[in-house]
Motif scaffolding. Structure first.
Motif, PDB file in Angstrom:
ATOM      1  N   THR A  88     -42.734 -14.513  30.446  1.00 46.42           N
ATOM      2  CA  THR A  88     -41.939 -13.467  29.790  1.00 46.42           C
ATOM      3  C   THR A  88     -42.453 -11.977  29.314  1.00 46.42           C
ATOM      4  O   THR A  88     -43.858 -12.188  29.338  1.00 46.42           O
ATOM      5  CB  THR A  88     -41.836 -14.216  27.982  1.00 46.42           C
ATOM      6  N   LYS A 116     -42.796  -8.190  27.855  1.00 50.63           N
ATOM      7  CA  LYS A 116     -42.645  -7.250  26.626  1.00 50.63           C
ATOM      8  C   LYS A 116     -43.086  -6.035  26.993  1.00 50.63           C
ATOM      9  O   LYS A 116     -43.891  -5.918  28.058  1.00 50.63           O
ATOM     10  CB  LYS A 116     -43.334  -8.087  25.713  1.00 50.63           C
ATOM     11  N   ASP A 132     -33.466  -9.175  27.314  1.00 55.38           N
ATOM     12  CA  ASP A 132     -34.989  -9.903  27.685  1.00 55.38           C
ATOM     13  C   ASP A 132     -35.108  -9.750  29.176  1.00 55.38           C
ATOM     14  O   ASP A 132     -34.357  -9.351  29.947  1.00 55.38           O
ATOM     15  CB  ASP A 132     -34.596 -11.592  27.360  1.00 55.38           C
ATOM     16  N   ARG A 133     -36.614  -9.801  29.111  1.00 59.17           N
ATOM     17  CA  ARG A 133     -37.056  -9.767  30.817  1.00 59.17           C
ATOM     18  C   ARG A 133     -38.069 -10.948  30.900  1.00 59.17           C
ATOM     19  O   ARG A 133     -38.800 -11.294  30.084  1.00 59.17           O
ATOM     20  CB  ARG A 133     -37.821  -8.287  30.803  1.00 59.17           C
TER      21      ARG A 133
END
Length: 557
Positions: A87, A89, A100-101
């Protein structure tokens, strides 16, 4: 001749094979120098420099962060991200992720991730404490009061309040009855008649009226523009940051230090535990500290290591200090003698750097500022009383206490701007003034040359006292309202500090006087700073006192 010709052909073929193999290996290494790379952009700025990009593998307690360069590009070294799903941020003042990335990292391949940011919808929730201070109207003198308020919570909590002046006066009174290691998740009231001076000699009523004029007591929103600090650029982007999540949100890693084996230890400001982190696996072990004063607040502050590599901690309102034996995994406790014990007794700080020379440990009791010496041969404490500023007659408001190789003690006067040296043999105290009046020196360390380094919390500077010349030198911070808590010099000619207000750590080139600051990935209430200077540049370790994590900062140049 034919045999020779065949051999030459064979050798040539082997050379080609080896060359191709080597070339393929070097090409593969070149292709996998980065495990994950990409670019950060926004509609407003295009490519963005100084954005902190973080990657955390699913199920892991460890996250790794890098910072974008002038073209907005980032790259995670292959050795820092093992294969898996991550994930992503990003942190940039005034911005947030546009969706979201995530990324999948595979062995021997470089994953790509393009990150887009958008302006935040709720800017107040993203402001640092320093950004609140540069945003709100008021004089520096008025704002300095708020330097007392971030130990337990953020300034956002104050600014979103709707208290009028009378209600703020009640808040001041209520706050004076809480343990300094309290948080909104775990408030702890003081016991008995103990209380704290949260106004620190200021005019409480005037402060209450000013706070009521800048919060939301009169308007549904703030009447002044909210400002953000510029992102860090250039050398400040050359860094790798590793965060280790601790297993409980109540853990407050106030002091963080490494032992000789490379284990990371921390004192817990709000609980009766001494913690140890394995930086390779992220495993955390907590050792319960005996409660010796039931009913009084629990938590520890100062963490030190003796020459046997055993950690010592100040056990605050338990009115005790503790030594942990790493071999037996047992604590030895020393408590204030009953005839000296009070409701406000607080043994938060100790000094053992010079203990080997005379077997004496320096201890500070915050209640009326008494200084003790513990004799490790007799296990008895000696009370040297408190010391006064000869210019004003006011009591020295000691916060940090540190000793040199001769076991002379240094007191940092957090109530004013003094450094006090106590001679170990004569017990005579000599008071020295910091260059900035009322700088409120807080904590520091004596270096290998016997010089005392310290942070000037209200002076927004790092200071150094050289006992050979009896002179002080001061380096003002680059960023306003940094309010450095601690300072330490390394063997490489640099000094380090951290901030409870900016979420920055700062690295000072002592010779040039230039600072390099590094932005941390998350809001980080930094107290103690510890530098591992076994390499150049050094590696800084800090605790996120309100984020239940330990942070390692590795500059790349």
């Amino acid at each position: 001749m034919e045999t020779r010709r065949v051999l030459l052909i064979a050798v040539g073929a082997l050379a080609v094979i080896l060359l191709q193999t080597t070339s393929a290996r070097l090409h593969a290494e070149a292709q996998t120098t980065s495990a994950l790379s990409g670019q950060v952009t926004s509609a407003e700025e295009g490519p963005m420099e100084g954005v902190v990009v973080s990657a955390k593998k699913d199920g892991s307690t460890i996250s790794t962060s890098v910072v974008t360069n002038a073209e907005g590009r980032f790259a995670f070294p292959a050795a820092r991200l093992e294969p898996g799903h991550y994930t992503l941020k990003a942190r940039a003042a005034g911005y947030e992720l546009d969706g979201d990335r995530a990324a999948d990292v595979a062995s021997g391949q470089e994953a790509k991730a393009e990150i887009k940011l958008k302006k935040v919808k709720n800017l107040p929730a993203h402001l640092t404490n320093a950004e609140w201070l540069i945003s709100m109207p008021g004089t520096d003198e008025q704002k300095r009061f708020l330097l007392n308020c971030t130990g337990c919570h953020t300034l956002e909590r104050i600014m979103r309040s709707t208290h009028d002046a009378d209600e703020f006066m009640q808040v001041f009174q209520r706050m004076s009855l809480y343990y300094p290691g309290s948080t909104p998740l775990k408030p702890q009231r003081l016991a008995g008649t103990a209380s704290r001076d949260v106004e620190r000699g200021g005019n409480g009523r005037k402060t209450a009226e000013w706070l009521a004029s800048v919060n939301l007591s009169e308007e549904p929103t703030w009447t002044f523009p909210l400002k953000t600090q510029p992102r860090l650029t250039g050398k400040s982007t050359h860094v790798i940051i590793t965060e280790y999540d601790l297993p409980n949100p109540l853990i407050q890693p106030h002091d963080v230090m490494l032992d000789r084996a490379g284990n990371v230890w921390y004192s817990d400001f709000g609980q009766m535990f001494l913690g140890k982190l394995d930086p390779k696996s992220g495993k955390v072990t907590q050792y319960p500290i005996p409660v010796v004063k039931p009913g009084w607040p629990e938590g520890t502050l100062d963490l030190e290591f003796d020459t046997d590599d055993n950690p010592w901690v100040g056990v605050m309102y338990q009115n005790a200090i503790a030594k942990f034996d790493q071999k037996t995994e047992k604590f030895q406790m020393w408590t204030t003698p009953k005839e000296w014990d009070t409701d406000g007794g607080q043994l938060g700080h100790l000094a053992i750097e010079g203990t080997p020379i005379d077997n004496k440990v320096w201890i500070k009791n915050s209640d009326v500022g008494n200084i003790y010496r513990l004799d490790l041969i007799s296990n008895k404490m000696e009370n040297l009383g408190n010391f006064k500023d000869p210019r004003t007659g006011k009591r020295i408001g000691t916060y940090g206490i540190h000793s040199d190789a001769q076991n002379n003690a240094y007191l940092l006067d957090f109530a004013a701007g003094n450094i006090v040296k106590i001679d170990a043999a004569t017990k005579k105290a000599t008071v020295y003034q910091t260059p900035t009046p009322d700088s409120r020196p807080r904590r520091g360390r004596v270096d290998r040359e016997g010089r005392l380094w310290f942070a000037e919390y209200q002076g927004n500077a790092i200071g150094m006292f050289d006992p050979k010349t009896e002179r002080m030198t001061e380096w003002k911070m680059s960023t306003a309202w940094s309010a450095p808590y601690d300072a330490v010099a390394d063997r490489n000619g640099e000094a380090w500090t951290g901030s409870m207000f900016t979420d920055h750590v700062a690295r000072l080139d002592i010779k040039s006087g230039q600072y390099t600051e590094y932005m941390l990935p998350r809001p980080t209430n930094i107290r103690r700073v510890y530098v591992d200077d076994s390499k150049n540049p050094g590696t800084l370790w800090v605790g996120s006192n309100h984020g239940a994590s330990i942070v390692k900062i590795e500059p790349l140049d």
